[in-house]
Design a protein around this motif. Structure first.
Motif, PDB file in Angstrom:
ATOM      1  N   ALA A 197       0.830  -1.199   0.000  1.00 45.99           N
ATOM      2  CA  ALA A 197       0.000   0.000   0.000  1.00 45.99           C
ATOM      3  C   ALA A 197       0.868   1.254   0.000  1.00 45.99           C
ATOM      4  N   THR A 198       0.350   2.294  -0.620  1.00 50.21           N
ATOM      5  CA  THR A 198       1.074   3.566  -0.646  1.00 50.21           C
ATOM      6  C   THR A 198       0.757   4.363   0.615  1.00 50.21           C
ATOM      7  N   PRO A 199       1.713   5.141   1.095  1.00 53.10           N
ATOM      8  CA  PRO A 199       1.475   5.933   2.303  1.00 53.10           C
ATOM      9  C   PRO A 199       0.449   7.035   2.055  1.00 53.10           C
ATOM     10  N   ASN A 200      -0.354   7.279   3.055  1.00 53.49           N
ATOM     11  CA  ASN A 200      -1.366   8.335   2.971  1.00 53.49           C
ATOM     12  C   ASN A 200      -0.801   9.574   3.675  1.00 53.49           C
ATOM     13  N   TYR A 201      -0.095  10.383   2.894  1.00 51.93           N
ATOM     14  CA  TYR A 201       0.593  11.535   3.462  1.00 51.93           C
ATOM     15  C   TYR A 201      -0.370  12.573   4.021  1.00 51.93           C
ATOM     16  N   SER A 202      -1.512  12.751   3.397  1.00 50.21           N
ATOM     17  CA  SER A 202      -2.447  13.760   3.907  1.00 50.21           C
ATOM     18  C   SER A 202      -3.011  13.350   5.268  1.00 50.21           C
ATOM     19  N   TYR A 203      -3.212  12.052   5.487  1.00 47.02           N
ATOM     20  CA  TYR A 203      -3.684  11.589   6.799  1.00 47.02           C
ATOM     21  C   TYR A 203      -2.610  11.845   7.853  1.00 47.02           C
ATOM     22  N   GLU A 204      -1.352  11.508   7.523  1.00 46.49           N
ATOM     23  CA  GLU A 204      -0.252  11.727   8.469  1.00 46.49           C
ATOM     24  C   GLU A 204      -0.095  13.213   8.795  1.00 46.49           C
ATOM     25  N   LYS A 205      -0.206  14.067   7.785  1.00 44.87           N
ATOM     26  CA  LYS A 205      -0.092  15.509   8.002  1.00 44.87           C
ATOM     27  C   LYS A 205      -1.205  16.005   8.910  1.00 44.87           C
ATOM     28  N   ARG A 206      -2.429  15.530   8.661  1.00 42.01           N
ATOM     29  CA  ARG A 206      -3.564  15.943   9.489  1.00 42.01           C
ATOM     30  C   ARG A 206      -3.367  15.509  10.934  1.00 42.01           C
ATOM     31  N   GLN A 207      -2.834  14.310  11.153  1.00 43.92           N
ATOM     32  CA  GLN A 207      -2.586  13.839  12.511  1.00 43.92           C
ATOM     33  C   GLN A 207      -1.535  14.702  13.207  1.00 43.92           C
ATOM     34  N   ARG A 208      -0.497  15.094  12.478  1.00 49.55           N
ATOM     35  CA  ARG A 208       0.526  15.981  13.055  1.00 49.55           C
ATOM     36  C   ARG A 208      -0.079  17.328  13.425  1.00 49.55           C
ATOM     37  N   GLU A 209      -0.923  17.863  12.532  1.00 42.39           N
ATOM     38  CA  GLU A 209      -1.576  19.149  12.800  1.00 42.39           C
ATOM     39  C   GLU A 209      -2.472  19.065  14.027  1.00 42.39           C
ATOM     40  N   LEU A 210      -3.231  17.978  14.149  1.00 43.73           N
ATOM     41  CA  LEU A 210      -4.109  17.812  15.311  1.00 43.73           C
ATOM     42  C   LEU A 210      -3.302  17.690  16.597  1.00 43.73           C
TER      43      LEU A 210
END
Length: 62
Positions: free
Chosen positions: A2-15
């Motif tokens: 599977a490819t990494p979901n960078y937008s999910y990781e970014k959102r988690q960092r922001e939260l």
């Protein structure tokens, strides 16, 4: 694979960052007026305490 979901990781960092800043703001708001701005871990010496003296003189090589 599977490819990494960078937008999910970014959102988690922001939260996480937002949550941390909110906790910091709440701590500052709940701090009593007379309390000093010392770290909670007590790493700084108390008022009037002298720093530990070194046995070596400046410029000496050991």
């Amino acid at each position: 694979m599977a490819t990494p979901n960078y937008s999910y990781e970014k959102r988690q960092r922001e939260l996480a960052k937002k949550r941390k800043t909110e906790e910091k703001r709440m701590r500052k708001a709940n701090k009593p007026e007379g309390e000093a701005d010392a770290p909670a871990d007590g790493s700084e010496p108390a008022e009037g305490a002298e720093p530990a003296a070194s046995n070596e003189t400046p410029g000496s090589t050991a």
